[in-house]
Design an enzyme around this catalytic site. Structure first.
Site, PDB file in Angstrom:
ATOM      1  N   HIS A  52       0.877  -1.183   0.000  1.00 49.98           N
ATOM      2  CA  HIS A  52       0.000   0.000   0.000  1.00 49.98           C
ATOM      3  C   HIS A  52       0.912   1.230   0.000  1.00 49.98           C
ATOM      4  O   HIS A  52       1.288   1.737   1.054  1.00 49.98           O
ATOM      5  CB  HIS A  52      -0.882  -0.052   1.263  1.00 49.98           C
ATOM      6  CG  HIS A  52      -1.785   1.115   1.458  1.00 49.98           C
ATOM      7  ND1 HIS A  52      -3.146   1.057   1.280  1.00 49.98           N
ATOM      8  CD2 HIS A  52      -1.549   2.390   1.850  1.00 49.98           C
ATOM      9  CE1 HIS A  52      -3.703   2.216   1.562  1.00 49.98           C
ATOM     10  NE2 HIS A  52      -2.739   3.058   1.916  1.00 49.98           N
ATOM     11  N   CYS A  86      -3.465  10.990   3.863  1.00 52.93           N
ATOM     12  CA  CYS A  86      -3.921  10.578   5.183  1.00 52.93           C
ATOM     13  C   CYS A  86      -4.064  11.840   6.009  1.00 52.93           C
ATOM     14  O   CYS A  86      -3.133  12.631   6.103  1.00 52.93           O
ATOM     15  CB  CYS A  86      -2.929   9.615   5.837  1.00 52.93           C
ATOM     16  SG  CYS A  86      -3.429   9.174   7.509  1.00 52.93           S
TER      17      CYS A  86
HETATM   18  P1  HMG Z   1     -10.955   8.438  20.670  1.00 49.52           P
HETATM   19  O1  HMG Z   1     -11.294   9.899  20.818  1.00 49.52           O
HETATM   20  O2  HMG Z   1      -9.746   7.941  21.387  1.00 49.52           O
HETATM   21  O3  HMG Z   1     -12.158   7.471  21.003  1.00 49.52           O
HETATM   22  O4  HMG Z   1     -10.818   8.131  19.119  1.00 49.52           O
HETATM   23  P2  HMG Z   1     -13.273   7.435  22.053  1.00 49.52           P
HETATM   24  O5  HMG Z   1     -13.676   6.009  22.158  1.00 49.52           O
HETATM   25  O6  HMG Z   1     -12.833   8.161  23.306  1.00 49.52           O
HETATM   26  O7  HMG Z   1     -14.454   8.252  21.374  1.00 49.52           O
HETATM   27  C1  HMG Z   1     -14.407   9.642  21.118  1.00 49.52           C
HETATM   28  C2  HMG Z   1     -15.616  10.048  20.303  1.00 49.52           C
HETATM   29  O8  HMG Z   1     -15.639   9.380  19.044  1.00 49.52           O
HETATM   30  C3  HMG Z   1     -16.927   9.681  20.950  1.00 49.52           C
HETATM   31  O9  HMG Z   1     -17.898  10.629  20.524  1.00 49.52           O
HETATM   32  C4  HMG Z   1     -17.265   8.338  20.360  1.00 49.52           C
HETATM   33  O10 HMG Z   1     -18.603   8.059  20.383  1.00 49.52           O
HETATM   34  C5  HMG Z   1     -16.794   8.547  18.936  1.00 49.52           C
HETATM   35  P3  HMG Z   1     -18.252  11.934  21.382  1.00 49.52           P
HETATM   36  O11 HMG Z   1     -18.696  11.402  22.700  1.00 49.52           O
HETATM   37  O12 HMG Z   1     -16.982  12.757  21.484  1.00 49.52           O
HETATM   38  O13 HMG Z   1     -19.318  12.595  20.557  1.00 49.52           O
HETATM   39  N1  HMG Z   1     -16.405   7.305  18.272  1.00 49.52           N
HETATM   40  C6  HMG Z   1     -16.847   6.929  17.057  1.00 49.52           C
HETATM   41  N2  HMG Z   1     -17.704   7.501  16.205  1.00 49.52           N
HETATM   42  C7  HMG Z   1     -17.942   6.830  15.036  1.00 49.52           C
HETATM   43  N3  HMG Z   1     -17.351   5.672  14.720  1.00 49.52           N
HETATM   44  C8  HMG Z   1     -16.496   5.087  15.553  1.00 49.52           C
HETATM   45  C9  HMG Z   1     -16.209   5.713  16.787  1.00 49.52           C
HETATM   46  N4  HMG Z   1     -15.408   5.389  17.816  1.00 49.52           N
HETATM   47  C10 HMG Z   1     -15.532   6.376  18.715  1.00 49.52           C
HETATM   48  N5  HMG Z   1     -15.923   3.931  15.206  1.00 49.52           N
HETATM   49  C11 HMG Z   1     -10.866   6.686  17.225  1.00 49.52           C
HETATM   50  C12 HMG Z   1     -10.469   6.846  18.671  1.00 49.52           C
HETATM   51  C13 HMG Z   1     -10.180   5.452  16.683  1.00 49.52           C
HETATM   52  C14 HMG Z   1     -12.377   6.558  17.123  1.00 49.52           C
HETATM   53  C15 HMG Z   1     -10.415   7.948  16.451  1.00 49.52           C
HETATM   54  O14 HMG Z   1      -9.068   8.159  16.716  1.00 49.52           O
HETATM   55  C16 HMG Z   1     -10.625   7.832  14.973  1.00 49.52           C
HETATM   56  O15 HMG Z   1     -11.734   7.826  14.488  1.00 49.52           O
HETATM   57  N6  HMG Z   1      -9.533   7.740  14.201  1.00 49.52           N
HETATM   58  C17 HMG Z   1      -9.631   7.486  12.776  1.00 49.52           C
HETATM   59  C18 HMG Z   1      -8.461   8.033  12.078  1.00 49.52           C
HETATM   60  C19 HMG Z   1      -8.561   7.689  10.621  1.00 49.52           C
HETATM   61  O16 HMG Z   1      -9.591   7.316  10.090  1.00 49.52           O
HETATM   62  N7  HMG Z   1      -7.430   7.849   9.942  1.00 49.52           N
HETATM   63  C20 HMG Z   1      -7.340   7.590   8.541  1.00 49.52           C
HETATM   64  C21 HMG Z   1      -7.386   6.131   8.217  1.00 49.52           C
HETATM   65  S1  HMG Z   1      -5.817   5.316   8.448  1.00 49.52           S
HETATM   66  C22 HMG Z   1      -4.942   5.596   6.993  1.00 49.52           C
HETATM   67  O17 HMG Z   1      -5.351   6.364   6.170  1.00 49.52           O
HETATM   68  C23 HMG Z   1      -3.689   4.793   6.743  1.00 49.52           C
HETATM   69  C24 HMG Z   1      -3.905   3.659   5.745  1.00 49.52           C
HETATM   70  O18 HMG Z   1      -4.355   4.143   4.511  1.00 49.52           O
HETATM   71  C25 HMG Z   1      -2.597   2.890   5.539  1.00 49.52           C
HETATM   72  C26 HMG Z   1      -1.414   3.816   5.192  1.00 49.52           C
HETATM   73  O19 HMG Z   1      -1.471   4.563   4.227  1.00 49.52           O
HETATM   74  O20 HMG Z   1      -0.464   3.744   5.963  1.00 49.52           O
HETATM   75  C27 HMG Z   1      -4.942   2.669   6.264  1.00 49.52           C
HETATM   76 MG    MG Z   2      -3.082   4.960   2.955  1.00 43.15          MG
END
Ligand code: HMG
Ligand code: MG
Length: 298
Positions: free
Chosen positions: A206, A239
């Site tokens: 990737h 990202c």
């Molecule tokens: P957090 O703040 O530590 O989690 O985030 P939390 O459990 O304390 O929850 C905080 C808030 O998020 C709460 O809402 C939860 O309900 C909500 P609030 O009370 O503040 O209104 N929440 C959610 N809402 C929807 N869906 C969920 C969810 N979980 C909690 N699943 C968390 C932890 C993982 C959720 C956060 O850090 C996050 O969403 N991160 C995502 C980051 C992301 O998507 N990054 C891009 C993808 S990775 C990438 O691109 C790399 C890749 O392509 C490979 C590469 O290129 O290397 C894959």
């Molecule tokens: Mg990626």
């Protein structure tokens, strides 16, 4: 030496669109996914169930999956960082998900707000619910050839996380060069290390094309027998938690190279260009793919 067949995992609707300033509507995303479904692609990452505060562009993933006319024989997958995400994915009819971890502590914190070991604990819960619901789980390891916060990354750090993910139940681990800093030599050192722990049939490449190295790094991975490649139509992507990370390698560029090498993919370039033109027009810019621009100019 080279694989005869390569499976392309199209990640544009997720990895691409998550980083676009313009958040697409569900119907625009569905149109893109349907055009991609017409190309012969068998694996399409169509969204993610993450916090909408963290990645607002993916907030309508549930709507997308629910309204999508899923085609027979095509696996549409989504990212799910935790149980909450998996529950929402199941509710939307998703049959394959991906968990995503990192090779460095800093990236893990910035991307998913926890340490590497905490992330693996969270994934355990995801695996157990996924198993109960007959859902396949893929794994990503980010920063395999460099980290925006920590710089150099040791191949051993990548091997360790990759092995943990496979041991936990990922059917495949995708090695993410998140910021596209890899070179062929780094790719070689990375694979020499990871292949000690994970067999080649369970690996995917990737690579982001930030420094223009993605194709040559993929060629190196192909020499090692890697036969699953992630790419994004029109070179969409990046990202949100890796500043300066530009798009994934363009699917058009990967396909042109593989076609030229006589490696079969089942993907048709003409149909792919339709998806490329559609998404580029929707975003108001040319595809970030030399191949797409050259072919579309004909
Ligand atoms: P957090 O703040 O530590 O989690 O985030 P939390 O459990 O304390 O929850 C905080 C808030 O998020 C709460 O809402 C939860 O309900 C909500 P609030 O009370 O503040 O209104 N929440 C959610 N809402 C929807 N869906 C969920 C969810 N979980 C909690 N699943 C968390 C932890 C993982 C959720 C956060 O850090 C996050 O969403 N991160 C995502 C980051 C992301 O998507 N990054 C891009 C993808 S990775 C990438 O691109 C790399 C890749 O392509 C490979 C590469 O290129 O290397 C894959
Ligand atoms: Mg990626």
């Amino acid at each position: 030496m080279f694989p005869k067949k390569v499976s392309i995992v199209e990640v544009g609707p997720r990895d691409g669109l998550q980083n676009e300033k313009l958040a697409l509507t569900a119907s625009q995303k569905i149109k893109l996914i349907e055009l991609l479904s017409d190309t012969g692609l068998k694996r399409i990452e169509a969204g993610s169930f993450v916090s909408p505060k963290w990645v607002p562009q993916m907030a309508n993933s549930g709507e997308v999956f629910k309204a999508l006319n899923a085609r027979e024989g095509i696996q549409y997958s989504a990212l799910t960082p935790n149980l909450r995400g998996l529950e929402a994915a199941i509710e939307s009819g998703v049959k394959e998900v991906a968990v995503f971890g990192a090779a460095t502590e800093s990236f893990s914190q910035k991307n998913i707000n926890c340490s590497i070991s905490e992330s693996l604990k969270r994934f355990e819960a995801v695996f157990s619910m996924a198993n109960e619901n007959d859902i396949k789980v893929r794994g990503y390891v980010s920063c395999v050839m460099g980290c925006p916060y920590e710089g150099e990354v040791s191949p051993e750090a990548v091997s360790k996380v990759s092995k943990s993910m496979i041991d936990m139940g990922c059917y495949e681990v995708s090695l993410g060069d998140t910021i596209g800093v890899g070179t062929p030599l780094k790719t070689r050192l990375l694979l020499e290390s990871v292949l000690n722990e994970v067999t080649v049939d369970k690996l995917a490449a990737h690579f982001h094309d930030t420094y223009g190295q993605a194709l040559v790094n993929l060629y190196t991975a192909l020499e090692y027998g890697v036969s699953t490649i992630d790419s994004a139509v029109a070179g969409l992507g990046g990202c949100p938690y890796a500043k300066g990370a530009s798009g994934n390698v363009a699917t058009e560029d990967v396909l042109y190279m593989l076609d030229g090498m006589g490696v079969s993919t089942g993907v048709d370039m003409k149909s792919l260009l339709k998806a490329s033109s559609y998404i580029s027009d929707t975003l108001g810019r040319a595809p970030i793919s030399k191949v797409a621009n050259a072919l579309l100019a004909k």
